[in-house]
Design a protein around this motif. Structure first.
Motif, PDB file in Angstrom:
ATOM      1  N   ASP A  24       0.837  13.710   6.442  1.00 16.40           N
ATOM      2  CA  ASP A  24       0.205  12.425   6.726  1.00 16.40           C
ATOM      3  C   ASP A  24       0.989  11.350   5.978  1.00 16.40           C
ATOM      4  OD1 ASP A  24      -1.417  10.357   7.360  1.00 16.40           O
ATOM      5  OD2 ASP A  24      -3.243  11.189   6.463  1.00 16.40           O
ATOM      6  N   TYR A  25       1.896  10.681   6.683  1.00 14.83           N
ATOM      7  CA  TYR A  25       2.776   9.706   6.045  1.00 14.83           C
ATOM      8  C   TYR A  25       2.026   8.457   5.596  1.00 14.83           C
ATOM      9  CZ  TYR A  25       6.530  12.660   7.674  1.00 14.83           C
ATOM     10  OH  TYR A  25       7.363  13.733   7.883  1.00 14.83           O
ATOM     11  N   LEU A  26       0.993   8.081   6.280  1.00 17.59           N
ATOM     12  CA  LEU A  26       0.205   6.920   5.870  1.00 17.59           C
ATOM     13  C   LEU A  26      -0.481   7.193   4.535  1.00 17.59           C
ATOM     14  CD1 LEU A  26      -0.813   4.092   6.555  1.00 17.59           C
ATOM     15  CD2 LEU A  26      -2.795   5.175   7.617  1.00 17.59           C
ATOM     16  N   PHE A  27      -1.051   8.393   4.388  1.00 24.18           N
ATOM     17  CA  PHE A  27      -1.705   8.761   3.130  1.00 24.18           C
ATOM     18  C   PHE A  27      -0.706   8.779   1.974  1.00 24.18           C
ATOM     19  CE2 PHE A  27      -2.834  12.103   0.080  1.00 24.18           C
ATOM     20  CZ  PHE A  27      -4.007  11.550  -0.425  1.00 24.18           C
ATOM     21  N   VAL A  28       0.459   9.367   2.200  1.00 27.79           N
ATOM     22  CA  VAL A  28       1.492   9.426   1.168  1.00 27.79           C
ATOM     23  C   VAL A  28       1.960   8.023   0.792  1.00 27.79           C
ATOM     24  CG1 VAL A  28       3.839  10.209   0.662  1.00 27.79           C
ATOM     25  CG2 VAL A  28       2.235  11.749   1.797  1.00 27.79           C
ATOM     26  N   GLY A  29       2.160   7.176   1.779  1.00 30.84           N
ATOM     27  CA  GLY A  29       2.597   5.797   1.523  1.00 30.84           C
ATOM     28  C   GLY A  29       1.552   5.008   0.747  1.00 30.84           C
ATOM     29  N   VAL A  30       0.289   5.131   1.138  1.00 27.95           N
ATOM     30  CA  VAL A  30      -0.780   4.417   0.430  1.00 27.95           C
ATOM     31  C   VAL A  30      -0.928   4.948  -0.995  1.00 27.95           C
ATOM     32  CG1 VAL A  30      -3.279   4.028   0.383  1.00 27.95           C
ATOM     33  CG2 VAL A  30      -2.010   3.719   2.500  1.00 27.95           C
ATOM     34  N   ALA A  31      -0.804   6.247  -1.210  1.00 29.72           N
ATOM     35  CA  ALA A  31      -0.917   6.819  -2.554  1.00 29.72           C
ATOM     36  C   ALA A  31       0.214   6.302  -3.453  1.00 29.72           C
ATOM     37  CB  ALA A  31      -0.891   8.342  -2.473  1.00 29.72           C
ATOM     38  N   ILE A  32       1.434   6.279  -2.944  1.00 30.99           N
ATOM     39  CA  ILE A  32       2.559   5.762  -3.728  1.00 30.99           C
ATOM     40  C   ILE A  32       2.369   4.275  -4.013  1.00 30.99           C
ATOM     41  CG2 ILE A  32       5.043   5.249  -3.642  1.00 30.99           C
ATOM     42  CD1 ILE A  32       5.376   7.918  -2.158  1.00 30.99           C
ATOM     43  N   PHE A  33       1.931   3.522  -3.004  1.00 33.01           N
ATOM     44  CA  PHE A  33       1.685   2.092  -3.187  1.00 33.01           C
ATOM     45  C   PHE A  33       0.627   1.838  -4.256  1.00 33.01           C
ATOM     46  CE2 PHE A  33      -0.764  -1.705  -1.979  1.00 33.01           C
ATOM     47  CZ  PHE A  33       0.228  -2.665  -2.086  1.00 33.01           C
ATOM     48  N   LEU A  34      -0.481   2.576  -4.225  1.00 32.13           N
ATOM     49  CA  LEU A  34      -1.550   2.398  -5.212  1.00 32.13           C
ATOM     50  C   LEU A  34      -1.084   2.753  -6.626  1.00 32.13           C
ATOM     51  CD1 LEU A  34      -4.750   3.615  -3.363  1.00 32.13           C
ATOM     52  CD2 LEU A  34      -4.167   1.298  -4.063  1.00 32.13           C
ATOM     53  N   ILE A  35      -0.319   3.830  -6.752  1.00 33.11           N
ATOM     54  CA  ILE A  35       0.187   4.214  -8.071  1.00 33.11           C
ATOM     55  C   ILE A  35       1.108   3.127  -8.613  1.00 33.11           C
ATOM     56  CG2 ILE A  35       1.701   5.836  -9.269  1.00 33.11           C
ATOM     57  CD1 ILE A  35       0.485   8.035  -7.501  1.00 33.11           C
ATOM     58  N   LEU A  36       1.999   2.583  -7.780  1.00 35.10           N
ATOM     59  CA  LEU A  36       2.895   1.513  -8.212  1.00 35.10           C
ATOM     60  C   LEU A  36       2.131   0.252  -8.588  1.00 35.10           C
ATOM     61  CD1 LEU A  36       5.913   1.888  -5.766  1.00 35.10           C
ATOM     62  CD2 LEU A  36       5.841   2.377  -8.213  1.00 35.10           C
ATOM     63  N   ILE A  37       1.125  -0.111  -7.791  1.00 32.35           N
ATOM     64  CA  ILE A  37       0.340  -1.314  -8.088  1.00 32.35           C
ATOM     65  C   ILE A  37      -0.423  -1.154  -9.396  1.00 32.35           C
ATOM     66  CG2 ILE A  37      -1.681  -2.643  -7.325  1.00 32.35           C
ATOM     67  CD1 ILE A  37       0.908  -3.431  -5.960  1.00 32.35           C
ATOM     68  N   VAL A  38      -1.004   0.012  -9.636  1.00 28.94           N
ATOM     69  CA  VAL A  38      -1.722   0.244 -10.893  1.00 28.94           C
ATOM     70  C   VAL A  38      -0.771   0.153 -12.075  1.00 28.94           C
ATOM     71  CG1 VAL A  38      -2.923   2.027 -12.239  1.00 28.94           C
ATOM     72  CG2 VAL A  38      -3.634   1.548  -9.900  1.00 28.94           C
ATOM     73  N   LEU A  39       0.418   0.729 -11.965  1.00 22.91           N
ATOM     74  CA  LEU A  39       1.397   0.657 -13.049  1.00 22.91           C
ATOM     75  C   LEU A  39       1.887  -0.774 -13.281  1.00 22.91           C
ATOM     76  CD1 LEU A  39       3.499   3.886 -12.426  1.00 22.91           C
ATOM     77  CD2 LEU A  39       1.845   3.458 -14.251  1.00 22.91           C
ATOM     78  N   ILE A  40       2.127  -1.517 -12.215  1.00 21.41           N
ATOM     79  CA  ILE A  40       2.606  -2.895 -12.346  1.00 21.41           C
ATOM     80  C   ILE A  40       1.529  -3.784 -12.962  1.00 21.41           C
ATOM     81  CG2 ILE A  40       3.255  -4.951 -11.016  1.00 21.41           C
ATOM     82  CD1 ILE A  40       4.811  -3.038  -9.147  1.00 21.41           C
ATOM     83  N   ILE A  41       0.292  -3.667 -12.480  1.00 24.74           N
ATOM     84  CA  ILE A  41      -0.791  -4.492 -13.028  1.00 24.74           C
ATOM     85  C   ILE A  41      -1.077  -4.098 -14.471  1.00 24.74           C
ATOM     86  CG2 ILE A  41      -3.257  -4.988 -12.833  1.00 24.74           C
ATOM     87  CD1 ILE A  41      -2.881  -4.999  -9.808  1.00 24.74           C
ATOM     88  N   GLY A  42      -1.033  -2.809 -14.797  1.00 24.37           N
ATOM     89  CA  GLY A  42      -1.228  -2.370 -16.175  1.00 24.37           C
ATOM     90  C   GLY A  42      -0.144  -2.904 -17.090  1.00 24.37           C
ATOM     91  N   ASN A  43       1.100  -2.895 -16.622  1.00 24.10           N
ATOM     92  CA  ASN A  43       2.204  -3.433 -17.407  1.00 24.10           C
ATOM     93  C   ASN A  43       2.025  -4.936 -17.636  1.00 24.10           C
ATOM     94  OD1 ASN A  43       4.563  -3.756 -18.770  1.00 24.10           O
ATOM     95  ND2 ASN A  43       5.895  -3.443 -17.014  1.00 24.10           N
ATOM     96  N   LEU A  44       1.639  -5.662 -16.594  1.00 24.69           N
ATOM     97  CA  LEU A  44       1.396  -7.097 -16.746  1.00 24.69           C
ATOM     98  C   LEU A  44       0.241  -7.365 -17.713  1.00 24.69           C
ATOM     99  CD1 LEU A  44       1.867  -8.383 -13.085  1.00 24.69           C
ATOM    100  CD2 LEU A  44       3.356  -8.748 -15.043  1.00 24.69           C
ATOM    101  N   TYR A  45      -0.791  -6.532 -17.654  1.00 21.68           N
ATOM    102  CA  TYR A  45      -1.933  -6.677 -18.560  1.00 21.68           C
ATOM    103  C   TYR A  45      -1.495  -6.490 -20.012  1.00 21.68           C
ATOM    104  CZ  TYR A  45      -6.423  -5.744 -20.772  1.00 21.68           C
ATOM    105  OH  TYR A  45      -7.499  -5.766 -21.609  1.00 21.68           O
ATOM    106  N   PHE A  46      -0.702  -5.453 -20.277  1.00 24.54           N
ATOM    107  CA  PHE A  46      -0.245  -5.214 -21.641  1.00 24.54           C
ATOM    108  C   PHE A  46       0.733  -6.297 -22.098  1.00 24.54           C
ATOM    109  CE2 PHE A  46      -1.336  -0.576 -20.933  1.00 24.54           C
ATOM    110  CZ  PHE A  46      -2.484  -0.655 -21.713  1.00 24.54           C
ATOM    111  N   GLN A  47       1.565  -6.804 -21.187  1.00 23.27           N
ATOM    112  CA  GLN A  47       2.474  -7.893 -21.540  1.00 23.27           C
ATOM    113  C   GLN A  47       1.694  -9.156 -21.889  1.00 23.27           C
ATOM    114  OE1 GLN A  47       5.805  -7.928 -21.909  1.00 23.27           O
ATOM    115  NE2 GLN A  47       5.900  -5.743 -21.481  1.00 23.27           N
ATOM    116  N   LEU A  48       0.656  -9.448 -21.116  1.00 23.96           N
ATOM    117  CA  LEU A  48      -0.176 -10.609 -21.394  1.00 23.96           C
ATOM    118  C   LEU A  48      -0.938 -10.423 -22.701  1.00 23.96           C
ATOM    119  CD1 LEU A  48      -1.367 -13.316 -20.394  1.00 23.96           C
ATOM    120  CD2 LEU A  48      -3.184 -11.966 -19.341  1.00 23.96           C
TER     121      LEU A  48
END
Length: 152
Positions: A24-48
């Motif tokens: 299921d390529y849509l599921f894999v794509g959404v899972a990778i997207f969510l993991i990246l978004i969580v890491l990016i937002i977490g990094n921005l939170y810690f930077q702030l």
């Protein structure tokens, strides 16, 4: 071996619906997207969250440590008041009170005719290391001068 479409299915099946046993390529794509978004937002939170600490690096060591502790407390307690206090403390430059006080003490010692090495006040001066042998000799010397002045 091509599988036929189920008779209850519509004529045009969307591309994200896959056959059983296929990836299921849509599921894999959404899972990778969510993991990246969580890491990016977490990094921005810690930077702030580290902004007050980075601002306090140009201040004195004690002030920087206080700001760092306030930032850590606010990070772990989720109490934003500590973060705001750390940010305000990072903006304010705390004046150095110890250097003028040491200078006043040295000037008063010179005016009174006391030698800092003979009175044992050498420990008050942070720039000069205190030698234990010299300190013992200076306390003995001050004790002798004290007994001599009593007899006068």
């Amino acid at each position: 071996m091509a599988q036929s479409v189920h008779p209850a299915a519509i004529e045009h099946i969307p591309g994200f619906i896959v056959e059983p046993g296929q990836t299921d390529y849509l599921f894999v794509g959404v899972a990778i997207f969510l993991i990246l978004i969580v890491l990016i937002i977490g990094n921005l939170y810690f930077q702030l969250h580290a902004v007050p600490e980075r601002m306090a690096h140009r201040t004195s060591k004690v002030q920087m440590e206080i700001v760092a502790v306030l930032a850590l407390i606010s990070l772990f307690t989720h109490n934003h008041l500590f973060w705001i206090a750390g940010l305000l403390l990072a903006f304010i430059e705390i004046p150095d009170f110890s250097t003028p006080l040491y200078s006043i003490a040295q000037s008063l010692g010179k005016l009174s005719g006391r030698d800092l090495q003979s009175t044992g006040d050498l420990a008050l001066i942070p720039d000069e290391p205190l030698n234990t042998d010299e300190a013992a000799k200076s306390t003995e010397g001050s004790a002798k001068s004290g007994t001599e002045s009593e007899g006068v």
